[in-house]
Design an enzyme around this catalytic site. Structure first.
Site, PDB file in Angstrom:
ATOM      1  CG  HIS A 127      -1.920   0.951   1.388  1.00  0.00           C
ATOM      2  ND1 HIS A 127      -1.699   2.248   1.775  1.00  0.00           N
ATOM      3  CD2 HIS A 127      -3.258   0.852   1.178  1.00  0.00           C
ATOM      4  CE1 HIS A 127      -2.852   2.899   1.804  1.00  0.00           C
ATOM      5  NE2 HIS A 127      -3.819   2.074   1.437  1.00  0.00           N
ATOM      6  CG  ASP A 205       0.367  -2.618   6.205  1.00  0.00           C
ATOM      7  OD1 ASP A 205      -0.621  -2.748   6.945  1.00  0.00           O
ATOM      8  OD2 ASP A 205       0.343  -1.967   5.136  1.00  0.00           O
ATOM      9  CD  GLN A 208      -7.185  -4.522   4.144  1.00  0.00           C
ATOM     10  OE1 GLN A 208      -8.179  -5.143   4.505  1.00  0.00           O
ATOM     11  NE2 GLN A 208      -7.244  -3.269   3.734  1.00  0.00           N
ATOM     12  CE  LYS A 231      -7.290  -0.116   6.286  1.00  0.00           C
ATOM     13  NZ  LYS A 231      -8.045   0.345   5.121  1.00  0.00           N
ATOM     14  CB  CYS A 391      -3.577   3.264  -1.578  1.00  0.00           C
ATOM     15  SG  CYS A 391      -4.702   4.609  -1.253  1.00  0.00           S
TER      16      CYS A 391
HETATM   17  C1  LIG Z   1      -2.599  -2.969   3.513  1.00  0.00           C
HETATM   18  C2  LIG Z   1      -2.880  -1.572   3.962  1.00  0.00           C
HETATM   19  N1  LIG Z   1      -1.899  -0.872   4.528  1.00  0.00           N
HETATM   20  C3  LIG Z   1      -2.100   0.379   4.963  1.00  0.00           C
HETATM   21  C4  LIG Z   1      -3.325   0.990   4.848  1.00  0.00           C
HETATM   22  C5  LIG Z   1      -3.497   2.389   5.349  1.00  0.00           C
HETATM   23  O1  LIG Z   1      -4.372   2.415   6.423  1.00  0.00           O
HETATM   24  P1  LIG Z   1      -4.871   3.801   7.047  1.00  0.00           P
HETATM   25  O2  LIG Z   1      -5.386   4.626   5.885  1.00  0.00           O
HETATM   26  O3  LIG Z   1      -5.935   3.406   7.996  1.00  0.00           O
HETATM   27  O4  LIG Z   1      -3.702   4.441   7.701  1.00  0.00           O
HETATM   28  C6  LIG Z   1      -4.372   0.306   4.243  1.00  0.00           C
HETATM   29  C7  LIG Z   1      -5.680   0.947   4.045  1.00  0.00           C
HETATM   30  O5  LIG Z   1      -6.424   0.620   3.143  1.00  0.00           O
HETATM   31  C8  LIG Z   1      -4.142  -1.025   3.804  1.00  0.00           C
HETATM   32  O6  LIG Z   1      -5.116  -1.731   3.235  1.00  0.00           O
END
Ligand SMILES: Cc1ncc(COP(=O)(O)O)c(C=O)c1O
Length: 434
Positions: A127, A205, A208, A231, A391
């Site tokens: 992401h 990370d 998900q 999430k 993203c």
């Molecule tokens: C795999 C992953 N990493 C990071 C993020 C970023 O999360 P946040 O926007 O809540 O900081 C997301 C959000 O969709 C994600 O799916």
């Protein structure tokens, strides 16, 4: 409620007031859970209760309300430690979300530990929030960013390249647990173990994964792990950064201000220890309190049960979509486990066991139809999907596309909703003359 046979998933839907509504005159089918989850009544109630009874600033007043607010805030830290099996609450830093957690590590740990010529290793499926902060750090320090490649549309990491990528120059390996664009579940325990042998720091990370499967930082063996509250049924604006105590204690502050200091003189400041050192200013207080309620709620259902339900829905949707013509599916082909799945560890030997390697989402493209058109038409039918690059623009380019349509599930979704969604996809195909 830990045995999935006894869980009435349809009844759980009633805990989510928002799901009971019509959109464009059709019952809402919410399949945009990878972007954000819906909130159960207990979380909404916890937020309302806090503002109606306990609202005050934390760690500042000596009055009753401030004591209650502080107690609620710190209890959420302890709860978060338990949620991911951290050794102590001192290893839990409250952030705004996954993005801020990674930025904090990149800025603070990165500034102290990276120099020109060092390498930051990522994967091609990250992401933007696990990519851009590292690019910025690379620009500041003269380090380079390298990537573990992803195989074609199946979207699995090409681990045959890992040995040659894990060089002496690599200082940190930061990887996504479950890809938000592909659904791929990466073998993070194995990746962290291989990095650790070479003295490389690791970050996972878990945006998900944390709310969808049991996540255990000690079993994964990483150094940092991040996720977002919104999430996992919690409020927006709150997230968790977990770090090994010795790493957090050695890191310089990320931001300066109130709450994070021991003493301040005009020319110098002494900082508190982790985690307070990283929480400058008045924090989001209701956020951790709402997140606490969300973590209790999820663990009462059992994340191993949620994971099984996610997989059922993803397999079901994948198989139904795969039966259509003129469709391109992304992410691992569905593989079912033939033994109970341990979400954190991977098989180390013996007979290979097919692991469920796909999280609860399906990304797809219809031939000659833009993903945004699919999402717009689905919305007219009451189905909330996501269309775009999610993203993960570099990954899209790697796959040779600009965008995909994505249906992402959570435990309150049902097979009947998947049936309706597939019908809607067929109607869209018909609309475009396919
Ligand atoms: C795999 C992953 N990493 C990071 C993020 C970023 O999360 P946040 O926007 O809540 O900081 C997301 C959000 O969709 C994600 O799916």
């Amino acid at each position: 409620m830990t045995d999935d046979k006894h869980i009435d998933w349809t009844k759980l839907r009633k805990d989510f007031p928002i799901l009971d509504q019509q959109v464009h005159g059709k019952p809402l089918i919410y399949f945009d859970n990878a972007a954000t989850s819906q909130k159960p009544r207990v979380v909404i109630d916890a937020l309302v209760h806090y503002y109606e009874h306990d609202n005050a600033n934390v760690h500042r007043g000596i009055h009753e309300l401030s004591n209650r607010a502080t107690a609620g805030y710190e209890a959420a830290r302890t709860r978060a430690a338990k949620f991911i099996n951290a050794k102590s609450a001192e290893e839990i830093v409250f952030t705004r979300g996954t993005t801020e957690g990674i930025n904090l590590v990149a800025s603070s740990w990165g500034a102290k530990n990276l120099k020109a010529g060092d390498v930051i290793l990522l994967t091609e499926m990250e992401h933007h929030s696990n990519l851009v902060p590292w690019q910025l750090l690379a620009q500041r320090t003269g380090a380079k960013v390298a990537y573990v490649p992803v195989t074609g549309d199946e979207g699995i990491l090409d681990l045959s390249k890992l040995d040659s990528l894990l060089t002496k120059q690599v200082k940190i390996f930061s990887m996504v647990h479950i890809s938000n664009s592909l659904g791929t579940v990466n073998p993070v325990a194995e990746l962290c173990a291989r990095a650790r042998k070479l003295g490389i720091t690791t970050l996972v990370d878990a945006a998900q994964s944390a709310g969808h499967m049991p996540v255990d930082v000690q079993q994964i063996g990483c150094d940092f792990l991040v996720f977002s509250g919104h999430k996992i049924c919690g409020p927006t604006g709150i997230g968790i950064l977990w770090g090994r105590q010795e790493l957090l204690d050695a890191m310089p502050p990320y931001q300066g201000g109130g709450e994070m200091i021991l003493s301040v003189e005009y020319q110098k400041t002494e900082f508190k220890k982790a985690p307070h050192r990283f929480e400058a200013g008045t924090p989001d207080i209701s956020g951790p309190i709402g997140l606490h309620a969300a973590m209790d709620y999820l663990d009462a259902i059992g994340r191993e049960n949620i994971w099984k339900h996610d997989q059922e829905l993803a397999s079901y949707a994948y198989e139904k979509l795969a039966a259509l013509k003129n469709i391109r599916l992304f992410g691992p082909k569905v593989a079912r486990a033939s033994r109970p799945f341990d979400a954190n560890s991977q098989p180390t030997g013996g007979t290979p066991v097919p692991l469920p390697n796909r999280g609860g989402l399906v990304s797809f493209l219809l031939a000659d139809v833009h993903a945004h058109d699919v999402v717009t038409l689905a919305d007219q039918a009451g189905v909330a999907l996501r269309g775009g690059h999610h993203c993960t623009q570099p990954l899209m380019h790697r796959l040779g596309v600009e965008s995909t349509a994505r249906a992402s599930f959570y435990f309150y979704n049902t097979k009947a909703e998947v049936d309706r969604f597939v019908e809607v996809v067929k109607e869209i195909q018909k609309f475009f003359g396919q």
